[in-house]
Design a protein around this motif. Sequence first.
Motif, short mmCIF file in Angstrom:
data_model
loop_
_atom_site.label_atom_id
_atom_site.label_comp_id
_atom_site.label_asym_id
_atom_site.label_seq_id
_atom_site.Cartn_x
_atom_site.Cartn_y
_atom_site.Cartn_z
N GLU A 80 -23.63 16.82 -0.87
CA GLU A 80 -23.08 17.25 -2.15
C GLU A 80 -21.64 17.70 -1.93
O GLU A 80 -21.34 18.43 -0.99
N MET A 81 -20.76 17.24 -2.79
CA MET A 81 -19.34 17.51 -2.60
C MET A 81 -18.67 17.66 -3.97
O MET A 81 -18.87 16.82 -4.84
N TRP A 82 -17.92 18.73 -4.13
CA TRP A 82 -17.11 18.86 -5.33
C TRP A 82 -15.66 18.80 -4.90
O TRP A 82 -15.17 19.61 -4.11
N HIS A 83 -14.99 17.81 -5.43
CA HIS A 83 -13.57 17.62 -5.16
C HIS A 83 -13.05 16.72 -6.26
O HIS A 83 -13.75 15.81 -6.70
N PRO A 84 -11.82 16.92 -6.73
CA PRO A 84 -11.30 16.09 -7.82
C PRO A 84 -11.22 14.60 -7.48
O PRO A 84 -11.23 13.78 -8.39
N ASN A 85 -11.19 14.25 -6.19
CA ASN A 85 -11.12 12.84 -5.80
C ASN A 85 -12.47 12.27 -5.37
O ASN A 85 -12.52 11.21 -4.76
N ASP A 89 -21.18 10.40 -7.90
CA ASP A 89 -22.05 9.63 -7.01
C ASP A 89 -21.62 9.73 -5.54
O ASP A 89 -22.21 9.11 -4.67
N GLY A 90 -20.56 10.52 -5.27
CA GLY A 90 -20.08 10.73 -3.91
C GLY A 90 -18.95 9.81 -3.49
O GLY A 90 -18.36 10.00 -2.44
#
Length: 129
Positions: A80-85, A89-90
């Motif tokens: 799981e990753m939250w980043h603007p880029n 779906d990853g």
Amino acid sequence: MATAPSSQASLLLQKQLKDLCKHPVDGFSAGLVNEDNIFEWNVTIIGPPDTLYEGGFFNAIMSFPEDYPCNPPIVRFTSEMWHPNVYSDGKVCVSILHPPGDDPNGYELATERWNPVHTCNLVVANCKD
């Protein structure tokens, strides 16, 4: 009929993976998802100090096309990753991972997009930022 993966691409990927193992990039590790497929790498990025990601371990898959390095790999986080880029779906969306040439939408310069002289190290550097 499907074509066999390019031996040139395979040899280049073997060399680049070997180079990454010999000269590791700080906060990054890579290996094959399956020992029989050089075109798919399992990577781990360690969250850099003094960032929101510090101390985190983030896994991703780098999938290389059969015509690599003519076209870029696809990078998709499996953690799981939250980043603007990073899409929900990853999938990582940065200019360096977009196909070479002019942007059909006119947002990016061709110089910001993939170029066949780029290597896995450049992808790693862009995915760690």
